[in-house]
Design a protein around this motif. Structure first.
Motif, PDB file in Angstrom:
ATOM      1  N   ASN A 106      15.392  63.964  33.113  1.00  0.00           N
ATOM      2  CA  ASN A 106      14.954  62.902  32.214  1.00  0.00           C
ATOM      3  C   ASN A 106      15.855  61.670  32.350  1.00  0.00           C
ATOM      4  N   VAL A 109      15.350  59.333  35.525  1.00  0.00           N
ATOM      5  CA  VAL A 109      14.064  58.622  35.606  1.00  0.00           C
ATOM      6  C   VAL A 109      14.167  57.298  34.849  1.00  0.00           C
ATOM      7  N   MET A 115       9.376  59.583  38.703  1.00  0.00           N
ATOM      8  CA  MET A 115       8.881  60.945  38.442  1.00  0.00           C
ATOM      9  C   MET A 115       8.069  61.471  39.621  1.00  0.00           C
ATOM     10  N   LEU A 138      10.512  66.275  33.608  1.00  0.00           N
ATOM     11  CA  LEU A 138       9.506  65.246  33.852  1.00  0.00           C
ATOM     12  C   LEU A 138       8.603  65.051  32.637  1.00  0.00           C
ATOM     13  N   ALA A 141      10.428  62.870  30.378  1.00  0.00           N
ATOM     14  CA  ALA A 141      10.487  61.508  30.898  1.00  0.00           C
ATOM     15  C   ALA A 141       9.186  60.746  30.659  1.00  0.00           C
TER      16      ALA A 141
END
Length: 478
Positions: A106, A109, A115, A138, A141
């Motif tokens: 996270n 990103v 991602m 992800l 994120a």
């Protein structure tokens, strides 16, 4: 004496040019690659070799939190993208069952396409199944991005699109992206408000070249007046704006020279000199105005460079292996250091010579003066130490560290310089290629790397902490 031995001794080795050198510690070499590699081919090393070396270094560092923090540091502080994607996927593949891994993913990103790039790299190298830690990271994120950001980076036509990613990680919708994810999965999410989409539409709607020119001029005008173009996109499209929308150049210049936008953008300083070279190919009043604005923006981008007490010598490697980005960065950083400090300048390859630069010139002008006198050749680290005839408090060496002329590493020449001048300078060894070797292993020698102006903050810290780069990375919280 079995245990009470010095710990700063370096191991003699050979660099990629075949000269004598000293090995970096795994952490320092890893940080050097992260802060200098765009995962492309270099003079002495291909992109795939850089990736393989990163893998080896990750395996050699026992605490995997360090390479994870280094990736976050490289991405968020220095704007390094592809290399941070590689490290993220490699870390995920190695660490199982640790809660911190999803938070690391996270943290690394910054944009939605980070991602899809991380996932694409992981699947191309390691295949399926995708680890839960990567899925969870992800998914976290995705929650950081709104509809505008997600629509801009849908990735249609790419190996892994945003729809593919959502189908794999199954994020829980949050208020920020609930409607956007619904539209995405229904095929209704469209990027209608980005600069790319506006210009594409202008080209598609035109019936002839004259109308295309008018529509593109209006699209640029709207984007700039409404502040709907990103800073890096603005910098990269200055030539198009001059040629297609000259009426909004004053507004474009206002955006280009906005101090807040400059420092928020994470645009690396060498991007300005690249833009400057492109605009200088044009003629006319508008081009001159933009050239002036780029110089102002470049000076602002490096305005926080700390002033170093005492006298400084800046030595720039002009050898053939510095071609391309290493020399672009080296000449820019030399200009920055000369402009902001009481600094003399020496350029070296086979031989070395002092050059007197005017610190009152703009950074961009200093860069051009340095580059216009380049004398490419071999890499002789002895040369600038033999040429140096003043006592300095510090010597800053900007190089790819691939010395080979007269054997390479210049220990004896540094000792002789100290004897001749009575000086005992700190030596800042600035690695511009991340090849993993040092030329200076002695006391009072400090190694750093990176293409961001933020590296100068680390340089200042080195006066009190010889491991400042490593220390700054270790402060990162995951």
């Amino acid at each position: 004496m079995r245990f009470n031995k010095t710990t700063h001794q370096k191991t003699l080795t050979r660099n990629l040019a075949g000269g004598e050198a000293f090995s970096e510690s795994p952490k320092l070499e890893f940080a050097s690659i992260l802060l200098t590699s765009f995962v492309n081919d270099q003079f002495y090393r291909e992109a795939k070799d850089s990736v393989e070396r990163l893998r080896q270094l990750i395996d050699s560092i026992p605490d995997k939190l360090f390479p994870a923090k280094a990736a976050v540091y490289a991405r968020t502080k220095y704007g390094m993208r592809s290399v941070s994607h590689v490290v993220a996927a490699e870390i995920v593949n190695r660490i199982k069952g640790e809660v911190w891994v999803k938070h690391f993913v996270n943290s690394v990103v910054v944009r939605p396409d980070d991602m899809t790039e991380i996932l694409a790299y992981y699947m191309s190298v390691f295949g399926k199944p995708v680890p839960n830690a990567l899925k969870k990271g992800l998914a976290l994120a995705i929650g950081n991005f709104d509809e505008y950001q997600l629509s801009k980076y849908r990735g249609e036509g790419a190996g892994i699109s945003l729809i593919d990613l959502v189908n794999i990680v199954h994020p829980v919708p949050v208020a920020k992206n609930k409607e956007a994810l619904k539209k995405l999965m229904a095929g209704e999410l469209r990027a209608t408000d980005t600069w790319e989409s506006k210009l594409t539409k202008a080209g598609q709607d035109a019936e002839d070249e004259d109308e295309k020119g008018e529509l593109k001029s209006k699209a640029w005008s709207d984007l700039i007046k409404e502040h709907k173009i990103g800073y890096f996109a603005l910098l990269r499209n200055l030539r198009n704006i001059i040629e297609q929308a000259p009426d909004v150049i004053p507004q474009a210049i206002d955006l280009l020279t906005d101090a807040n936008l400059i420092h928020k953008s994470l645009v690396l300083p060498f991007r300005y000199s690249t833009a400057l070279e492109e605009i200088q190919k044009l003629s006319g009043k508008d081009a001159r105005s933009v050239v002036g604005a780029i110089n102002v923006a470049l000076d602002e981008s490096v305005s926080n460079v700390p002033k170093l007490e005492g006298r400084t010598l800046v030595a720039l490697d002009e050898s053939g292996s510095m071609d391309g980005r290493p020399y672009d960065i080296g000449s820019l950083f030399a200009a920055v250091l000369v402009k902001s400090n009481d600094a003399d300048f020496i350029a070296f390859s086979n031989h070395a010579r002092y050059r007197t630069l005017n610190p009152q010139d703009s950074t961009g002008t200093l860069v051009q003066v340095i580059r216009s006198h380049r004398d490419s050749g071999g890499t002789n680290f002895h040369a600038f130490l033999q040429e140096a005839n003043q006592p300095y408090d510090r010597i800053i060496v900007l190089s790819d560290m691939q010395g080979w002329v007269n054997g390479g590493q210049p220990s004896e020449s540094l000792t002789d310089y100290r004897r001749r001048t009575g000086a005992d300078p700190k030596v800042y060894s600035f690695d511009l290629a991340g090849h993993g070797t040092l030329q200076f292993p002695e006391r009072n020698v400090f190694a750093l790397a990176g293409f961001s102006e933020k590296v100068f903050e680390v340089l200042k810290l080195l006066d009190t902490d010889r491991n400042a780069l490593i220390s700054e990375i270790e402060k990162i919280e995951i």
